[in-house]
Enzyme design. Structure first.
Site, short mmCIF file in Angstrom:
data_model
loop_
_atom_site.label_atom_id
_atom_site.label_comp_id
_atom_site.label_asym_id
_atom_site.label_seq_id
_atom_site.Cartn_x
_atom_site.Cartn_y
_atom_site.Cartn_z
N GLU A 95 46.08 40.68 37.96
CA GLU A 95 46.58 39.82 36.84
C GLU A 95 47.84 39.78 36.70
OE1 GLU A 95 44.85 37.62 35.22
OE2 GLU A 95 42.68 38.64 35.44
N SER B 18 9.87 72.68 -4.69
CA SER B 18 10.19 74.04 -4.80
C SER B 18 11.59 74.31 -3.91
CB SER B 18 9.02 74.84 -4.06
OG SER B 18 7.86 74.58 -4.93
#
Length: 778
Positions: free
Chosen positions: A84, A344
């Site tokens: 690029e 519990s």
């Protein structure tokens, strides 16, 4: 001279104008005043290794995965720059030579042969795609101006990172990381040479080069990039890369820990990328284990699981619901945050805090028998009772009555305040004050808070708030002392000092302590476990709060908990030594004191216990009758019968005795009863009988045999009338330790004996009076 001055003036004016325009029309950088197409911006939530957990698209439904240059393979960066913009690191945003070359080619060929755009110009176009939709000269000039603005504001690395994040990659993907994860199933840091070239060319024409749809086109384009990279990579590497086929997965949205990702996204609404503490492998394992149980879950039942690293308090796995795709199971309801009754599951904290308060040691004598606490009459989950138990047994079996007995001594208000001080948030019903039901589930907590509190058992008593990101503050508070945390973990892991000696420490070698809980009406099933590395919590239930009969912590949540530990923690537990505050000693029942401080005649049962701070507190005072636990009784010197001075006809002998709690006397075995209870009264003192003789079972003789009708084993099940005389209070009837009913004084109770064999029938009242007979059913 005047022309030079004028030129300087116009140049200064032009520069000032450009600077003003730059300030008035800044480039639309992420995090600034972005244009509409970036608001709301796309977000991605990541695991700690960068694996996407869930992508939240922007308004255009774009998935974007921001990355830093160091997180991308250098091969990809080399491929992008070579293809690029070879002069990216040197030009000021615009490459005049590339523009002149592109213009000359256009004039010569009459068409565009190569573009003159730099990487910076492409980033400008990515940030404002609607502005540069047409390739007009004005648009190109504006793009060039934007590129210069970007170069003035950002470093080359920052511009490159924008490209790595916003480059179009086909479909709804933007950025190399999104493309690498979606197409190739790997992070961009792990790209091969061929894969780097493939993804480098994609932004050119992403719709035509998508490797999942057009692998042939993608390969041709990739090979062109590879040809350009021969100077950088060498011909041999390029030829080898060309042999690699183009294989891509079908695009699919990442969806791991979806409810967690949604939660974290709301915590960081402005972040494009949220790095979390979740471990992708651990999360996948937990989700698979949860999904494997869906087939056996009833409708509308969901599950939640949470895994926390004890060392850092970082969350490694977070499953908020059973199935994110199943709306009937309330898929979008996060039950890690849902507040429910813990059953519990708070009991370990109760016994730990009672240790810290000096109320108990690990073998303190407790009464697992029917009791009334100012009208509150708790029962056990299995509706049976065990009689005399130590703290270790009471905690391991999760017995309710002993827990209420300890809470009654500690105080519900203090218990709740100590838990809150330690960081565990408890919600009480509106307008309610803490009471004894707190320990059996009369409050609401969430899984997140419960797991955070349980980390205290692996962190020397210091609990912590689970952390979801590495930069989240560490929030912790002392919940228990180091010694209390050690004792409770040892009890639930290996059974305490006795089990360590008898079983050779089998539980300790496993290295996991856990506790279950079941809320009233089977609405919530819990299991929370602790190893050296992790604390794991599991919740099972219906988010709408409706009951699940037969679903309780031990049979639903605990198996999943064990499987999670097996899947995520294969480390051997470290050998733990008790802290200096914890010692081991022999203690005696019923007094609860050290064995070396009790005469042998008063030590009816010897136990090995953990002591905290060398304290051996005595057994709780008797709730049913007054008087000291040690007392002096008198016997006739000749007959050995029990006497008093007022009725004794001869010489008396003083005998020191240790008294068991009145509620436990009916539960003592024959040998203990002989040592603990005084003999029968001498005839002359018959009117001085003790209260326990005031209640008598009638209609059934001790040792009696009851046969089925007709004498055959298949005959009708015998039903007996249970009746007692004496006393004026409500009677509690038990068969083989299991409560079968209550009846007012003067009222009989009928019970069917379905099982043959020997049965013990016991009657008792709140004053400690009792009677017991044994029968045989054939």
């Amino acid at each position: 001279m005047r022309s030079t001055t004028a030129l300087r003036f116009w140049l200064a004016a032009l520069l000032a104008t450009l600077l003003l325009a730059d300030q008035l029309l800044p480039p639309p950088l992420p995090g600034g005043s972005n244009p509409a197409h970036l608001a709301p911006h796309a977000q991605v939530v990541l695991a700690r290794d960068g694996t996407p957990l869930r992508a939240f698209p922007d308004r255009a439904h774009i998935w974007r995965h921001p990355v830093r240059v160091a997180e991308v393979s250098p091969r990809y960066v080399e491929a992008v720059l070579a293809y690029e913009d070879r002069f990216f690191r040197w030009h000021p945003g615009v490459n005049p030579f590339a523009l002149l070359r592109a213009a000359g080619q256009w004039l010569w060929h009459g068409r565009i042969v190569s573009g003159g755009s730099t990487l910076t110009m492409q980033v400008a176009r990515m940030l404002e795609p609607e502005v540069y939709a047409s390739r007009s000269l004005a648009g190109k000039l504006r793009q060039m101006a934007r590129a210069v603005q970007l170069e003035l504001r950002l470093s080359k690395a920052e511009i490159l990172e924008l490209y790595l994040t916003y480059a179009p990659m086909g479909g709804v993907l933007e950025g190399v990381e999104s493309a690498s994860r979606a197409y190739l199933g790997k992070p961009s840091l792990a790209l091969s040479h061929a894969e780097a070239a493939l993804l480098a060319v994609l932004p050119q024409t992403p719709s035509r080069l998508r490797p999942d749809r057009f692998p042939g086109r993608a390969r041709e384009a990739r090979d062109k990039v590879l040809d350009r990279l021969v100077p950088e990579w060498g011909e041999a590497t390029v030829m080898e890369a060309k042999q690699e086929p183009v294989i891509a997965q079908t695009l699919r949205e990442p969806l791991l820990a979806p409810l967690f990702a949604e939660r974290v996204r709301k915590l960081y609404p402005k972040a494009q990328r949220v790095d979390t503490t979740l471990d992708a492998g651990t999360q996948a394992s937990v989700e698979q284990l949860v999904a494997a149980r869906l087939a056996v879950l009833p409708p509308r039942v969901s599950m939640a699981a949470l895994v926390v690293d004890n060392a850092t308090l970082e969350v490694r796995a977070y499953a908020g619901s059973a199935d994110f795709s199943d709306a009937e199971r309330f898929s979008h309801v996060d039950m890690v945050q849902g507040r429910r009754s813990p059953g519990s599951a708070l009991k370990p904290f109760l016994y730990g805090l009672a240790l810290d308060e000096g109320l108990i040691h690990s073998e303190s004598l407790l009464s697992d028998v029917p009791q009334s606490f100012a009208g509150y009459q708790p029962g056990n989950f299995q509706a049976s009772f065990s009689g005399p138990v130590g703290v270790t047994e009471a905690l391991q079996k999760s017995l309710n009555v002993p827990a209420v007995e300890v809470l009654d001594r500690l105080g519900p208000q203090r218990f709740v305040s100590l838990l809150r001080r330690g960081g565990l948030k408890l919600d009480l019903p509106r307008g309610a004050e803490p009471n004894l039901s707190v320990i059996l589930g009369g409050v609401a907590v969430n899984l997140e808070g419960m797991v955070g509190a349980y980390t205290a058992f692996a962190r020397g008593g210091v609990a912590g708030k689970p952390r979801y990101t590495a930069d989240a503050p560490v929030e912790e508070a002392r919940l228990l002392s180091e010694g209390a945390a050690f004792i409770i973990r040892d009890v639930l892991e290996s059974g305490g000092p006795v089990a360590r000696q008898v079983e050779g420490g089998v539980g300790a070698r496993r290295g996991i302590m856990w506790k279950t809980g079941t809320s009233f009406g089977f609405r919530d099933a819990w299991a929370v476990g602790v190893s050296d590395r992790y604390t794991v919590g599991v919740w099972v239930g219906r988010p709408d709060g409706t009951p699940n009969p037969g679903f309780f912590g031990a049979n639903v949540a605990a198996p999943l908990l064990v499987d999670v530990f097996a899947a995520i923690d294969d480390s051997r537990p470290a050998k733990r030594t008790p802290p200096a505050s914890v010692t081991q000693a022999k203690v005696c029942w019923p007094l609860g004191l050290r064995a070396d401080a009790v005469p042998a005649a008063l030590c009816h049962h010897e136990r090995t216990a953990w002591l905290l701070n060398d304290a051996a507190p005595p057994t709780f005072p008797d709730r049913l009758r007054g008087g000291a636990a040690r007392y002096t009784d008198y016997r006739d010197a000749t007959s050995g019968r029990r006497v008093r001075a007022a009725c004794s006809p001869g010489e008396m002998q003083a005998v020191e005795m240790a008294r068991w709690p009145a509620a436990l006397e009916p539960w003592l075995d024959a040998a203990t009863r002989e040592r603990a209870l005084p003999p029968a009264w001498a005839p002359a003192c018959a009117k001085a009988q003790a209260p326990e003789a005031g209640l008598k079972i009638v209609g059934i003789a001790d040792g009696e045999t009851i046969r089925r009708a007709g004498g055959s084993p298949g005959g009708p099940v015998p039903s007996l009338r249970l009746e007692a005389r004496g006393g004026q209070q409500e009677r509690i009837w038990l068969v083989d330790g299991r409560q079968v009913g209550r009846a007012p004084a003067g009222t009989a109770l009928h019970h069917r004996f379905a099982d043959p064999g020997r049965h013990t029938i016991t009657v008792m009242d709140d004053a400690g009076r009792h009677d017991r007979v044994e029968i045989s059913v054939r």
